[in-house]
Design a protein around this motif. Structure first.
Motif, PDB file in Angstrom:
ATOM      1  N   ILE A 100     -56.029  71.450 -52.963  1.00 20.08           N
ATOM      2  CA  ILE A 100     -56.229  70.091 -52.461  1.00 20.08           C
ATOM      3  C   ILE A 100     -55.798  69.116 -53.541  1.00 20.08           C
ATOM      4  O   ILE A 100     -56.223  69.222 -54.698  1.00 20.08           O
ATOM      5  CB  ILE A 100     -57.700  69.836 -52.087  1.00 20.08           C
ATOM      6  CG1 ILE A 100     -58.148  70.795 -50.988  1.00 20.08           C
ATOM      7  CG2 ILE A 100     -57.892  68.386 -51.632  1.00 20.08           C
ATOM      8  CD1 ILE A 100     -59.624  70.707 -50.647  1.00 20.08           C
ATOM      9  N   CYS A 101     -54.948  68.170 -53.165  1.00 20.27           N
ATOM     10  CA  CYS A 101     -54.541  67.108 -54.076  1.00 20.27           C
ATOM     11  C   CYS A 101     -54.880  65.783 -53.424  1.00 20.27           C
ATOM     12  O   CYS A 101     -54.336  65.452 -52.360  1.00 20.27           O
ATOM     13  CB  CYS A 101     -53.052  67.187 -54.392  1.00 20.27           C
ATOM     14  SG  CYS A 101     -52.524  65.920 -55.583  1.00 20.27           S
ATOM     15  N   ASN A 102     -55.801  65.052 -54.045  1.00 19.33           N
ATOM     16  CA  ASN A 102     -56.294  63.803 -53.495  1.00 19.33           C
ATOM     17  C   ASN A 102     -56.830  64.052 -52.088  1.00 19.33           C
ATOM     18  O   ASN A 102     -57.817  64.721 -51.923  1.00 19.33           O
ATOM     19  CB  ASN A 102     -55.215  62.726 -53.557  1.00 19.33           C
ATOM     20  CG  ASN A 102     -54.802  62.452 -55.008  1.00 19.33           C
ATOM     21  OD1 ASN A 102     -55.629  62.487 -55.908  1.00 19.33           O
ATOM     22  ND2 ASN A 102     -53.519  62.216 -55.230  1.00 19.33           N
ATOM     23  N   ASN A 103     -56.157  63.602 -51.065  1.00 20.17           N
ATOM     24  CA  ASN A 103     -56.685  63.794 -49.716  1.00 20.17           C
ATOM     25  C   ASN A 103     -55.773  64.646 -48.844  1.00 20.17           C
ATOM     26  O   ASN A 103     -55.799  64.535 -47.618  1.00 20.17           O
ATOM     27  CB  ASN A 103     -56.938  62.433 -49.053  1.00 20.17           C
ATOM     28  CG  ASN A 103     -58.068  61.668 -49.730  1.00 20.17           C
ATOM     29  OD1 ASN A 103     -59.160  62.198 -49.902  1.00 20.17           O
ATOM     30  ND2 ASN A 103     -57.797  60.443 -50.146  1.00 20.17           N
ATOM     31  N   LEU A 178     -45.409  64.236 -53.412  1.00 19.34           N
ATOM     32  CA  LEU A 178     -44.975  62.898 -53.033  1.00 19.34           C
ATOM     33  C   LEU A 178     -46.017  62.212 -52.140  1.00 19.34           C
ATOM     34  O   LEU A 178     -46.868  62.876 -51.539  1.00 19.34           O
ATOM     35  CB  LEU A 178     -43.626  62.983 -52.318  1.00 19.34           C
ATOM     36  CG  LEU A 178     -42.508  63.691 -53.125  1.00 19.34           C
ATOM     37  CD1 LEU A 178     -41.215  63.735 -52.308  1.00 19.34           C
ATOM     38  CD2 LEU A 178     -42.279  62.998 -54.467  1.00 19.34           C
ATOM     39  N   PRO A 179     -45.959  60.887 -52.041  1.00 21.53           N
ATOM     40  CA  PRO A 179     -46.943  60.145 -51.243  1.00 21.53           C
ATOM     41  C   PRO A 179     -47.013  60.555 -49.770  1.00 21.53           C
ATOM     42  O   PRO A 179     -48.050  60.397 -49.135  1.00 21.53           O
ATOM     43  CB  PRO A 179     -46.476  58.689 -51.386  1.00 21.53           C
ATOM     44  CG  PRO A 179     -45.746  58.653 -52.689  1.00 21.53           C
ATOM     45  CD  PRO A 179     -45.057  59.968 -52.783  1.00 21.53           C
ATOM     46  N   ASN A 180     -45.907  61.093 -49.243  1.00 16.87           N
ATOM     47  CA  ASN A 180     -45.894  61.505 -47.833  1.00 16.87           C
ATOM     48  C   ASN A 180     -46.342  62.955 -47.637  1.00 16.87           C
ATOM     49  O   ASN A 180     -46.127  63.549 -46.582  1.00 16.87           O
ATOM     50  CB  ASN A 180     -44.511  61.293 -47.225  1.00 16.87           C
ATOM     51  CG  ASN A 180     -43.432  62.151 -47.888  1.00 16.87           C
ATOM     52  OD1 ASN A 180     -43.709  62.849 -48.872  1.00 16.87           O
ATOM     53  ND2 ASN A 180     -42.217  62.085 -47.369  1.00 16.87           N
ATOM     54  N   SER A 181     -46.961  63.527 -48.680  1.00 15.07           N
ATOM     55  CA  SER A 181     -47.508  64.893 -48.652  1.00 15.07           C
ATOM     56  C   SER A 181     -46.436  65.973 -48.587  1.00 15.07           C
ATOM     57  O   SER A 181     -46.717  67.115 -48.220  1.00 15.07           O
ATOM     58  CB  SER A 181     -48.496  65.065 -47.487  1.00 15.07           C
ATOM     59  OG  SER A 181     -49.586  64.186 -47.646  1.00 15.07           O
ATOM     60  N   THR A 182     -45.211  65.626 -48.933  1.00 15.68           N
ATOM     61  CA  THR A 182     -44.181  66.637 -49.134  1.00 15.68           C
ATOM     62  C   THR A 182     -44.056  66.864 -50.638  1.00 15.68           C
ATOM     63  O   THR A 182     -44.782  66.261 -51.433  1.00 15.68           O
ATOM     64  CB  THR A 182     -42.825  66.203 -48.543  1.00 15.68           C
ATOM     65  OG1 THR A 182     -42.397  64.986 -49.181  1.00 15.68           O
ATOM     66  CG2 THR A 182     -42.948  65.969 -47.037  1.00 15.68           C
ATOM     67  N   VAL A 183     -43.143  67.741 -51.048  1.00 11.58           N
ATOM     68  CA  VAL A 183     -43.019  68.048 -52.473  1.00 11.58           C
ATOM     69  C   VAL A 183     -41.564  67.991 -52.915  1.00 11.58           C
ATOM     70  O   VAL A 183     -40.646  68.093 -52.098  1.00 11.58           O
ATOM     71  CB  VAL A 183     -43.597  69.442 -52.797  1.00 11.58           C
ATOM     72  CG1 VAL A 183     -45.080  69.484 -52.481  1.00 11.58           C
ATOM     73  CG2 VAL A 183     -42.855  70.549 -52.052  1.00 11.58           C
ATOM     74  N   GLN A 184     -41.377  67.837 -54.220  1.00  9.05           N
ATOM     75  CA  GLN A 184     -40.047  67.758 -54.814  1.00  9.05           C
ATOM     76  C   GLN A 184     -40.000  68.673 -56.024  1.00  9.05           C
ATOM     77  O   GLN A 184     -40.899  68.640 -56.875  1.00  9.05           O
ATOM     78  CB  GLN A 184     -39.771  66.306 -55.233  1.00  9.05           C
ATOM     79  CG  GLN A 184     -38.431  66.073 -55.892  1.00  9.05           C
ATOM     80  CD  GLN A 184     -38.308  64.634 -56.368  1.00  9.05           C
ATOM     81  OE1 GLN A 184     -39.113  64.188 -57.195  1.00  9.05           O
ATOM     82  NE2 GLN A 184     -37.353  63.896 -55.829  1.00  9.05           N
ATOM     83  N   ALA A 185     -38.983  69.518 -56.101  1.00  4.71           N
ATOM     84  CA  ALA A 185     -38.867  70.475 -57.196  1.00  4.71           C
ATOM     85  C   ALA A 185     -38.890  69.768 -58.547  1.00  4.71           C
ATOM     86  O   ALA A 185     -38.227  68.743 -58.746  1.00  4.71           O
ATOM     87  CB  ALA A 185     -37.590  71.288 -57.049  1.00  4.71           C
ATOM     88  N   ALA A 186     -39.679  70.320 -59.501  1.00  2.12           N
ATOM     89  CA  ALA A 186     -39.822  69.670 -60.806  1.00  2.12           C
ATOM     90  C   ALA A 186     -39.784  70.677 -61.956  1.00  2.12           C
ATOM     91  O   ALA A 186     -40.251  70.384 -63.047  1.00  2.12           O
ATOM     92  CB  ALA A 186     -41.121  68.883 -60.847  1.00  2.12           C
ATOM     93  N   GLY A 187     -39.219  71.854 -61.718  1.00  2.00           N
ATOM     94  CA  GLY A 187     -39.084  72.825 -62.795  1.00  2.00           C
ATOM     95  C   GLY A 187     -39.747  74.147 -62.482  1.00  2.00           C
ATOM     96  O   GLY A 187     -40.226  74.382 -61.372  1.00  2.00           O
ATOM     97  N   ASN A 188     -39.767  75.028 -63.450  1.00  2.00           N
ATOM     98  CA  ASN A 188     -40.407  76.329 -63.269  1.00  2.00           C
ATOM     99  C   ASN A 188     -41.005  76.828 -64.580  1.00  2.00           C
ATOM    100  O   ASN A 188     -40.861  76.197 -65.622  1.00  2.00           O
ATOM    101  CB  ASN A 188     -39.438  77.360 -62.681  1.00  2.00           C
ATOM    102  CG  ASN A 188     -38.159  77.486 -63.486  1.00  2.00           C
ATOM    103  OD1 ASN A 188     -38.203  77.556 -64.713  1.00  2.00           O
ATOM    104  ND2 ASN A 188     -37.013  77.508 -62.823  1.00  2.00           N
ATOM    105  N   PHE A 189     -41.681  77.957 -64.505  1.00  2.00           N
ATOM    106  CA  PHE A 189     -42.288  78.574 -65.671  1.00  2.00           C
ATOM    107  C   PHE A 189     -42.301  80.080 -65.452  1.00  2.00           C
ATOM    108  O   PHE A 189     -42.027  80.556 -64.350  1.00  2.00           O
ATOM    109  CB  PHE A 189     -43.718  78.042 -65.896  1.00  2.00           C
ATOM    110  CG  PHE A 189     -44.665  78.313 -64.750  1.00  2.00           C
ATOM    111  CD1 PHE A 189     -45.472  79.434 -64.745  1.00  2.00           C
ATOM    112  CD2 PHE A 189     -44.753  77.424 -63.680  1.00  2.00           C
ATOM    113  CE1 PHE A 189     -46.354  79.678 -63.689  1.00  2.00           C
ATOM    114  CE2 PHE A 189     -45.638  77.661 -62.621  1.00  2.00           C
ATOM    115  CZ  PHE A 189     -46.432  78.789 -62.632  1.00  2.00           C
TER     116      PHE A 189
END
Length: 288
Positions: A100-103, A178-189
């Motif tokens: 869960i992230c925020n709401n 993202l604010p619209n509850s989708t996601v954007q790739a930001a790297g890996n580990f």
């Protein structure tokens, strides 16, 4: 008589030596601040026999949120209650973890698809504002996910991916939420398996993580692998620091992992024909 006394004494010493060796073998070590041998056990209702993921909202343990790996339902309630509520978000499928992230609730399917929906709508019997995020992860099998609410980032760790040998490493993927509850790739580990094998003295394992969470007090990453009967602890950069064996009699099938804001650790276990699903709570006593 003296001869028989010597034989008896020799046999007694052998038994004592064997018992001592067995005792040493069974000694369970634990991460600093925890005792893996003394959990508080919460039995789950029948609906959560196959509980596969657990989380809290903003680290508050008064309400837990969980999924199981057959039905597209989100379950929520109080630990220790004999009944919990649920809402339907999807069709039957192999759902493995949630965060869960925020709401916004994020649910991870084993094939790498992620479903999102508003936390504020879970009182409805069936959700209508559900998004499916597909093709954001490489082909493979996934069971571990964590959301960093402060940084608004989502972490997903591969259990068994086609692009890598799990005897070498397990790759994780980081996304901006993202604010619209989708996601954007930001790297890996990566979790380097050799760092684990060096600690447990077994260079043949195939590391198959089933849950991950970030400890809010120690700032370390905790990773559970049901297949390997292991709890792995890594630093902020995912360098493995320690690995702990999980006894099967306590951890029947550990599939979920979460921390509350005080650092108390919760591990969920699937049940079987003899045992109900459960959540084990390990109180944090502070680093010693």
């Amino acid at each position: 008589m003296k001869k028989y006394a010597i034989i008896y004494l020799s046999a007694l010493l052998s038994v004592m030596s064997f018992s001592c060796a067995q005792s040493q073998q069974k000694k369970i070590t634990s991460p600093k601040g925890y005792d893996l041998t003394k959990p508080t056990k919460y039995k789950m209702p029948d609906d959560l026999l196959e509980i596969s993921g657990i989380t809290f909202h903003q680290g508050k343990p008064d309400v837990f949120y969980a999924i199981q790996d057959e039905e597209g339902k989100l379950f929520f309630g109080n630990l220790g209650d004999t009944r919990v509520e649920h809402t339907k978000f999807g069709k039957h499928g192999d759902y493995e973890d949630l965060a869960i992230c925020n709401n916004t609730v994020f649910v991870l399917k084993s094939n790498g698809k992620i479903y999102t929906f508003p936390l504020g709508e879970i009182k409805d019997q069936e959700l209508t504002h559900v998004q499916e995020l597909a093709n954001i992860l490489p082909a493979g099998e996934y069971e571990s996910m964590y959301a960093d609410e402060a940084a608004k980032k989502l972490y997903v760790l591969c259990k068994n991916c086609e692009t890598e040998k799990t005897t070498k490493s397990s790759t994780g993927y980081i996304f901006n939420i993202l604010p619209n509850s989708t996601v954007q790739a930001a790297g890996n580990f990566k979790i380097e398996v050799k760092q684990i094998t060096d600690l447990i003295k077994d260079n043949k394992i195939k590391f198959r993580p089933s849950a991950m969470a970030h400890n809010p007090v120690t700032k370390e990453w905790y990773i559970v692998s049901a297949v390997n009967n292991l709890l792995v602890v890594a630093d902020a950069s995912f360098k493995v620091k320690a690995a702990y064996s999980l006894e099967h009699k306590t951890f029947l099938q550990p599939e979920g992992l979460a921390f509350d804001s005080k650092g108390n650790m919760y591990i969920s276990n699937e049940g079987d024909e003899f045992s109900r699903g459960s959540v084990l709570k390990f109180n944090y006593s502070g680093a010693k």
